[in-house]
Design a protein around this motif. Structure first.
Motif, PDB file in Angstrom:
ATOM      1  N   LYS A 374       9.808 -20.893 -45.979  1.00 56.80           N
ATOM      2  CA  LYS A 374       8.773 -20.143 -45.220  1.00 56.80           C
ATOM      3  C   LYS A 374       7.647 -20.260 -46.503  1.00 56.80           C
ATOM      4  N   ARG A 375       8.208 -19.999 -47.819  1.00 57.58           N
ATOM      5  CA  ARG A 375       7.188 -20.200 -49.053  1.00 57.58           C
ATOM      6  C   ARG A 375       6.337 -21.485 -49.069  1.00 57.58           C
ATOM      7  N   ASN A 380       2.496 -24.289 -49.338  1.00 57.69           N
ATOM      8  CA  ASN A 380       2.611 -25.495 -50.147  1.00 57.69           C
ATOM      9  C   ASN A 380       3.181 -25.229 -51.481  1.00 57.69           C
ATOM     10  N   ASP A 381       4.275 -24.423 -51.536  1.00 57.51           N
ATOM     11  CA  ASP A 381       4.901 -24.176 -52.789  1.00 57.51           C
ATOM     12  C   ASP A 381       5.849 -25.079 -53.445  1.00 57.51           C
ATOM     13  N   LEU A 382       5.577 -25.986 -54.218  1.00 56.64           N
ATOM     14  CA  LEU A 382       6.417 -27.175 -54.496  1.00 56.64           C
ATOM     15  C   LEU A 382       7.541 -26.478 -55.613  1.00 56.64           C
TER      16      LEU A 382
END
Length: 423
Positions: A374-375, A380-382
């Motif tokens: 979800k993050r 767009n949390d690498l």
């Protein structure tokens, strides 16, 4: 001997290919000598069929496994119908696999590399879980909708979405009650461990009685919703499916299909039905502008219903593991029916036991994977993406332990997955 071109789906299609896989003509046996999978080459210009070639010998029984040659284009090489056979060989590469039925001799074929059949045997068995197809919400132009405005009296202004379907249906805005409107999850809305939806669906079906709510009840309790549906009465009574049309004529004209209490289960493991890989997610109630609502998986998905969250996440972890995805890819043909509910029948998933540490750990890891996905997808949390890969590796490790698969066998599975994906 006989060699001819045929659709690849006869090797792996459920139901339709069973008669062909009997390999008899007028009672006489026919032996399969070899099969060639040419699907990824698309050898016939402007044709979308799944091309395969089969070589047979009359008067002998088929011995399994049979050689199954998977053809692929070399990177950067171009194919067209005018090149010679020698040029085609130079511009392609061929993986030599084996094929055997997943169950009885008429069952779908499994295709696999030599050395991985032991892994397949460890995963094969009768499933304790029952999978179903998602809710049939056709015609889409009537049942799919956007919410334009929410009013204080529990009604909403909706806009139907005829552009999502093939039938010509008028686009309208109408104020209806929100009671039977739910967020819809289609196959296209699902990523592994995550689902994002932007459309709603009207479910005019009584999930207990498996028919549309009685018209008298609807007129009395949800008159606006009834009025909206009545605008499309002729369309609803002329649906293409004979089963649905006849049921609607006998009950309520808006009666739907493929909807039961399982559709509204507290937790559902849902995956894409039309795909080339298993992509599963756990669905439950979510917060919407019209309150807490069940997410409804629709007819481009398959699902397993659960009462408990922990068990749902345990099964989701297993389905998303590399070894199970490899197992299902080995016998289910990519495309419309790849993720059909029937794929679960051959997969031995141990029944969830709260006292089993491996089961508990898989459930916990699935919940963690959902949070990280979800993050990743929303922001767009690498960092979340990297953490998710680590969690998936841990899930793979525990699932292999669960099925008694060795590290070497897991490496071979991942290698074969790469071959199957590269078609």
């Amino acid at each position: 001997k006989l060699a001819f071109l045929i659709t690849q789906e006869v090797f792996k299609a459920k139901g339709a290919g069973e008669g062909f896989r009997n390999f008899r003509v007028k009672g006489n046996p026919i032996k399969v000598l070899k099969a060639h999978d040419l699907v990824s080459l698309k050898p016939f210009e402007n044709a979308a069929n799944k091309t395969a070639l089969i070589v047979l010998r009359k008067g002998e029984l088929t011995d399994y496994p049979v050689p199954y040659i998977l053809w692929k284009k070399k990177r950067g090489k171009r194919l067209d119908a005018n090149i010679s056979y020698d040029d085609a060989l130079e511009r392609t590469e061929r993986d030599e696999l084996l094929a055997k039925p997943i169950g009885t001799k008429k069952s779908s074929w499994q295709t696999f590399e030599a050395g991985t059949d032991e892994v397949l045997n460890k995963l094969h068995g009768k499933s304790v879980y029952k999978a179903r197809r998602g809710a049939s919400v056709e015609p889409y132009g009537v049942y799919y909708m956007n919410i334009k405005q929410v009013f204080g009296d529990g009604t909403i202004l909706i806009e139907n979405l005829p552009e999502l379907g093939k039938r010509k249906i008028s686009k309208v805005e109408e104020r209806i009650e929100s009671d039977l409107v739910f967020p819809a999850v289609r196959g296209r809305d699902i990523e592994r461990w995550n689902a994002e939806t932007d459309v709603y669906t009207l479910i005019a079906q009584d999930p207990k009685k498996r028919v549309g709510y009685k018209e008298e009840w609807m007129k009395l309790n949800l008159p606006r919703t009834y009025g909206y549906l009545h605008r499309f009465k002729d369309i609803l009574l002329s649906r293409g499916s004979n089963v649905v049309r006849e049921l609607a004529e006998k009950t309520s004209f808006y009666t739907m299909y493929g909807i039961g209490e399982y559709t509204f289960a507290a937790y559902k493991v849902v995956w894409k039905r039309m795909a080339n890989d298993i992509t599963a997610v756990v669905l439950s109630k979510i917060s919407t502008p019209i309150g807490e609502k069940d997410e409804i998986p629709t007819d481009t998905t398959s699902l397993i219903a659960f009462n408990g969250e922990d068990e749902a996440h345990y099964v989701c972890a297993i389905l998303n593991s590399s070894v199970v995805r490899f197992f299902i890819q080995s016998y289910s043909s990519a495309g419309r029916g790849f993720g059909a509910p029937s794929i679960i029948k051959h997969l031995r998933i141990p029944k969830y036991a709260k006292s089993n540490p491996q089961h508990q750990k898989l459930s916990s890891l699935s919940k963690q994977a959902h949070g990280l996905a979800k993050r990743h997808y929303e922001h767009n949390d690498l960092e979340a993406q990297n953490e998710l890969k680590e969690v998936e590796e841990e899930i793979d490790r525990i699932v292999t332990e669960l099925y008694g698969i060795t590290d070497d066998e897991l490496d071979e599975v991942k290698k074969t997955l790469g071959v199957l994906r590269g078609r």
